[in-house]
Structures are given as structure tokens and as C-alpha cells.
Design a protein around this motif. Structure first.
Motif, PDB file in Angstrom:
ATOM      1  N   PHE A  41       0.881  -1.178   0.000  1.00  0.00           N
ATOM      2  CA  PHE A  41       0.000   0.000   0.000  1.00  0.00           C
ATOM      3  C   PHE A  41       0.909   1.216   0.000  1.00  0.00           C
ATOM      4  N   TYR A  42       0.880   1.965  -1.100  1.00  0.00           N
ATOM      5  CA  TYR A  42       1.797   3.089  -1.277  1.00  0.00           C
ATOM      6  C   TYR A  42       1.027   4.402  -1.276  1.00  0.00           C
ATOM      7  N   VAL A  43       1.362   5.285  -0.333  1.00  0.00           N
ATOM      8  CA  VAL A  43       0.776   6.620  -0.284  1.00  0.00           C
ATOM      9  C   VAL A  43       1.783   7.597  -0.889  1.00  0.00           C
ATOM     10  N   VAL A  44       1.410   8.229  -1.975  1.00  0.00           N
ATOM     11  CA  VAL A  44       2.324   9.079  -2.730  1.00  0.00           C
ATOM     12  C   VAL A  44       2.620  10.345  -1.925  1.00  0.00           C
ATOM     13  N   PRO A  45       3.891  10.734  -1.800  1.00  0.00           N
ATOM     14  CA  PRO A  45       4.213  11.983  -1.083  1.00  0.00           C
ATOM     15  C   PRO A  45       3.460  13.167  -1.671  1.00  0.00           C
ATOM     16  N   TYR A  46       3.043  14.060  -0.786  1.00  0.00           N
ATOM     17  CA  TYR A  46       2.215  15.207  -1.164  1.00  0.00           C
ATOM     18  C   TYR A  46       3.082  16.427  -1.445  1.00  0.00           C
ATOM     19  N   MET A  47       2.706  17.177  -2.474  1.00  0.00           N
ATOM     20  CA  MET A  47       3.383  18.418  -2.855  1.00  0.00           C
ATOM     21  C   MET A  47       4.868  18.193  -3.155  1.00  0.00           C
ATOM     22  N   LYS A  48       5.130  17.104  -3.853  1.00  0.00           N
ATOM     23  CA  LYS A  48       6.466  16.806  -4.336  1.00  0.00           C
ATOM     24  C   LYS A  48       6.415  16.756  -5.861  1.00  0.00           C
ATOM     25  N   PRO A  49       7.559  16.949  -6.531  1.00  0.00           N
ATOM     26  CA  PRO A  49       7.561  16.831  -7.989  1.00  0.00           C
ATOM     27  C   PRO A  49       7.013  15.487  -8.439  1.00  0.00           C
ATOM     28  N   GLY A  50       6.293  15.480  -9.550  1.00  0.00           N
ATOM     29  CA  GLY A  50       5.647  14.259 -10.013  1.00  0.00           C
ATOM     30  C   GLY A  50       6.601  13.119 -10.252  1.00  0.00           C
ATOM     31  N   ASP A  51       7.792  13.403 -10.787  1.00  0.00           N
ATOM     32  CA  ASP A  51       8.727  12.320 -11.069  1.00  0.00           C
ATOM     33  C   ASP A  51       9.258  11.690  -9.791  1.00  0.00           C
ATOM     34  N   LEU A  52       9.268  12.434  -8.696  1.00  0.00           N
ATOM     35  CA  LEU A  52       9.709  11.874  -7.422  1.00  0.00           C
ATOM     36  C   LEU A  52       8.678  10.883  -6.894  1.00  0.00           C
ATOM     37  N   GLY A  53       7.415  11.256  -6.948  1.00  0.00           N
ATOM     38  CA  GLY A  53       6.373  10.384  -6.415  1.00  0.00           C
ATOM     39  C   GLY A  53       6.255   9.063  -7.143  1.00  0.00           C
ATOM     40  N   ILE A  54       6.554   9.054  -8.443  1.00  0.00           N
ATOM     41  CA  ILE A  54       6.424   7.811  -9.196  1.00  0.00           C
ATOM     42  C   ILE A  54       7.738   7.025  -9.264  1.00  0.00           C
ATOM     43  N   ARG A  55       8.803   7.544  -8.657  1.00  0.00           N
ATOM     44  CA  ARG A  55      10.116   6.902  -8.754  1.00  0.00           C
ATOM     45  C   ARG A  55      10.111   5.454  -8.270  1.00  0.00           C
ATOM     46  N   PRO A  56       9.418   5.131  -7.144  1.00  0.00           N
ATOM     47  CA  PRO A  56       9.469   3.731  -6.706  1.00  0.00           C
ATOM     48  C   PRO A  56       8.523   2.800  -7.459  1.00  0.00           C
ATOM     49  N   LEU A  57       7.612   3.324  -8.269  1.00  0.00           N
ATOM     50  CA  LEU A  57       6.570   2.478  -8.867  1.00  0.00           C
ATOM     51  C   LEU A  57       7.128   1.334  -9.716  1.00  0.00           C
ATOM     52  N   PRO A  58       8.156   1.543 -10.545  1.00  0.00           N
ATOM     53  CA  PRO A  58       8.648   0.407 -11.333  1.00  0.00           C
ATOM     54  C   PRO A  58       9.191  -0.745 -10.496  1.00  0.00           C
ATOM     55  N   LEU A  59       9.517  -0.469  -9.229  1.00  0.00           N
ATOM     56  CA  LEU A  59      10.070  -1.497  -8.346  1.00  0.00           C
ATOM     57  C   LEU A  59       9.017  -2.146  -7.466  1.00  0.00           C
ATOM     58  N   MET A  60       7.783  -1.635  -7.507  1.00  0.00           N
ATOM     59  CA  MET A  60       6.747  -2.102  -6.593  1.00  0.00           C
ATOM     60  C   MET A  60       5.971  -3.260  -7.214  1.00  0.00           C
ATOM     61  N   ARG A  61       6.553  -4.437  -7.148  1.00  0.00           N
ATOM     62  CA  ARG A  61       5.974  -5.615  -7.801  1.00  0.00           C
ATOM     63  C   ARG A  61       4.816  -6.225  -7.008  1.00  0.00           C
ATOM     64  N   SER A  62       4.698  -5.871  -5.717  1.00  0.00           N
ATOM     65  CA  SER A  62       3.646  -6.464  -4.885  1.00  0.00           C
ATOM     66  C   SER A  62       2.569  -5.457  -4.502  1.00  0.00           C
ATOM     67  N   VAL A  63       2.655  -4.231  -4.987  1.00  0.00           N
ATOM     68  CA  VAL A  63       1.726  -3.199  -4.545  1.00  0.00           C
ATOM     69  C   VAL A  63       0.306  -3.515  -5.003  1.00  0.00           C
ATOM     70  N   ARG A  64      -0.641  -3.235  -4.133  1.00  0.00           N
ATOM     71  CA  ARG A  64      -2.059  -3.475  -4.447  1.00  0.00           C
ATOM     72  C   ARG A  64      -2.870  -2.184  -4.451  1.00  0.00           C
ATOM     73  N   VAL A  65      -2.352  -1.144  -3.765  1.00  0.00           N
ATOM     74  CA  VAL A  65      -3.053   0.138  -3.701  1.00  0.00           C
ATOM     75  C   VAL A  65      -2.043   1.263  -3.825  1.00  0.00           C
ATOM     76  N   VAL A  66      -2.351   2.239  -4.676  1.00  0.00           N
ATOM     77  CA  VAL A  66      -1.611   3.496  -4.731  1.00  0.00           C
ATOM     78  C   VAL A  66      -2.596   4.589  -4.349  1.00  0.00           C
ATOM     79  N   GLN A  67      -2.303   5.286  -3.267  1.00  0.00           N
ATOM     80  CA  GLN A  67      -3.186   6.308  -2.714  1.00  0.00           C
ATOM     81  C   GLN A  67      -2.530   7.678  -2.839  1.00  0.00           C
ATOM     82  N   THR A  68      -3.189   8.621  -3.501  1.00  0.00           N
ATOM     83  CA  THR A  68      -2.679   9.985  -3.533  1.00  0.00           C
ATOM     84  C   THR A  68      -3.290  10.778  -2.389  1.00  0.00           C
TER      85      THR A  68
END
Length: 316
Positions: A41-68
Motif C-alpha cells: 500500500f503506497y501513499v504518494v508523497p504530497y506536494m512533491k515533484p511528479g517524477d519523485l512520487g512515481i520513482r518507486p513504482l517500477p520497483l513495486m511488484r507487490s503493490v495493491r493500492v496506490v493512494q494519492t
């Protein structure tokens, strides 16, 4: 396996988090708090550059929820292609409505009543009286009638406006009246004294407010953008502002942040705030309540709230 949850707020600062998951704090630091492959369960950091928030996504092979923690999800969409199918993307509906609607009314009133001019005159020690436009008896058009658009109308009610017109992607009927489709904009724009943009940024709304849209706006009308900067064609807006025919109040711009020397800073009749709709004292307690509720649902295997899309689904 124990679920791992990545939070941009320190877990010890959030009362009521359900027991069971392992909570990791990550607010965009260079080092990840753990292996992203184990995050559920990944909660995206708030008020950060967009490329920073998505940086871990390619590595998140088990994630089931992305919450902004934002109402919009456009900043994370470029990273969704890296996720496995079936991941839920949820937004922060319920967190930003009050603050964004407050700012919208502040921008409308400040622009119509000439508050920026009064502040500049005060700095010079000058007294400038005279008549200014009022919000009372005006027609307001809200483009984007989701939860934020509805909250804006809630706050317009005491100001004795003549009429509120509502536009969204699809027509529907509400307790307050009809919501028109986007195709009705050409007939609604010439009647509006104030046009408020509160629509999500999508392929369909990118550049929605271009030269044709602006040309249909009423002489002397005000454009207020609390949506996303790219909803407006900046060059088309600058050309219209230079004529003095309309004015604008912008909480978002394209580009953003607006760089020093950009012509929007000094365009006539424009009021600019630095994307200030969401970050207020109301944010943190509401964001914490949202996270506690979503994580309780997640742990108990109940349906999550605010699901915007599911990766791999048709149209996602």
C-alpha cells in the motif's frame, strides 16, 4: 506475508492506524525505507515533484493500492504503466474540497473588488476609492462539477449570485439543478460573469481553455483556475489578457512553478497564487482521517473509497 505500507506522514503521528501492517515512512527521500518490491500500500508523497512520487513504482511488484493525497491523479498516471494489473489507484476526495473552495471564493472576491490594487495603493500610501464589481447578482459558471465544484457552489450560496451554471464531462441532474455536458460550453460561456475551472486534467481537458473558449467569454468576465495549469492554453490567455477584455485569477499555471520573468506575472488583470488551494491547516487532519479509513478497509478486506481506476482494466 505481512503487508507493508509506505506513508509520507510519520506513522507515530497518525492516531488510529490499524494493527497488522508494517508501516514505513517515506516522504521522497533519496533512500527508500525498505525494498519497494515488498510494499503493498503506497501513499504518494504530497506536494512533491511528479517524477519523485512515481520513482518507486517500477520497483513495486507487490503493490495493491496506490493512494494519492491530492484530488488530481495526473501526476502519478505516467508511472502506472510500470505496475502489475489489478492495482487500485485512489485519490483524496474529501480532503481538499473545503480549502480549495475557500480559495476559489477568495480569488473571485479579491479580483472583482480589486484587493490587489488596494494593497499596492496601501504600499504607496494612496487612497483610491470608486465603484468595483460585486459578486452579487452575477452569473457563475463552474466547469468541472465534481466534489470540489459542488463545494464551490456551496460557498457561493450566501453571496446572492443570480445564477450558477454547472458543466461536467457527462450531463446529470443534481438537487441544485442540471449539470451540462462540455458540449454546452459555447452557449453558456457568453452568459457567465465568472468562469471557474475545477476540472481534472485529462486528455479531454488538456488545453480546453484555448483561444475559442476565451473568445466566447463575456466582455469584463473573470476566469478563475483552481484546476490544473495545462487546462488553460497560456499563450491564448496572455493574448486575451493583453486586450483588457477579461481578467483572470490563477492558482495554477502552465508552466508551474511559474518562472521569474514569465509574462503572466505582469499581464494586466491577473491575480496569481502559488497552487495554494490544498495546503492549509485543514489538510493534515483530513489526510490522516482518510488514511486511517482506507487502511482499515484494506486490512479488513473491505472495498476502498475513492477508487479512480484499476490498472489493466479497460480504459485505465
Amino acid at each position: 506475508m505481512t503487508a507493508e505500507v509506505w506513508l509520507p506522514i510519520a506513522p507515530e503521528e497518525i492516531d488510529g492506524l490499524p494493527e497488522g501492517p508494517v508501516y514505513r515512512f517515506w516522504d521522497g527521500a533519496e533512500e527508500f525505507p525498505a525494498d519497494p518490491a515488498d510494499c503493498s500500500f503506497y501513499v504518494v508523497p504530497y506536494m512533491k515533484p511528479g517524477d519523485l512520487g512515481i520513482r518507486p513504482l517500477p520497483l513495486m511488484r507487490s503493490v495493491r493500492v496506490v493512494q494519492t493525497l491530492s484530488a488530481g491523479i495526473d501526476h502519478v498516471q505516467p508511472g502506472l504503466k510500470h505496475l502489475p494489473d489489478g492495482v487500485l489507484l485512489c485519490n483524496a476526495r474529501g480532503v481538499h474540497e473545503a480549502s480549495t473552495a475557500e480559495l476559489t471564493l477568495a480569488l473571485i472576491l479579491a479580483s472583482l473588488r480589486g484587493i490587489p490594487d488596494f494593497v499596492r495603493a496601501q504600499d504607496r500610501g494612496e487612497w483610491h476609492d470608486g465603484f468595483r464589481p460585486a459578486l452579487a447578482d452575477r452569473t457563475v459558471l463552474i466547469v468541472g462539477y465534481g466534489s470540489i465544484g459542488a463545494a464551490i457552489e456551496d460557498r457561493l450560496a450566501p453571496f446572492e449570485v443570480a445564477r450558477v451554471a454547472r458543466v461536467a464531462r457527462s450531463p446529470r441532474t443534481t438537487a441544485r439543478g442540471p449539470v451540462h455536458p462540455l458540449t454546452d460550453l459555447p452557449s453558456l460561456l457568453p452568459e457567465a460573469d465568472v468562469v471557474v475551472l475545477a476540472t481534472p486534467l485529462t486528455e479531454g481537458t488538456h488545453g480546453l481553455v484555448g483561444a475559442e473558449f476565451l473568445a466566447r467569454m463575456k466582455d469584463g468576465s473573470l476566469l478563475v483556475n483552481v484546476a490544473r495549469g495545462p487546462v488553460v492554453d497560456t499563450m491564448a490567455l496572455l493574448a486575451e489578457l493583453e486586450t483588457g477584455r477579461i481578467t483572470a485569477a490563477l492558482d495554477v499555471t502552465d508552466p508551474e512553478p511559474l518562472p521569474p520573468g514569465h509574462p503572466l506575472w505582469h499581464a494586466p488583470g491577473v491575480l496569481i497564487t502559488p497552487h495554494a488551494g490544498g495546503p492549509t491547516s485543514a489538510f493534515l487532519p483530513r489526510a490522516k482521517r482518510l488514511l486511517v479509513d482506507q487502511l482499515r478497509r484494506f486490512v479488513n478486506r473491505e472495498p476502498l473509497a475513492n477508487v479512480i481506476l484499476t490498472t489493466g482494466a479497460t480504459g485505465a
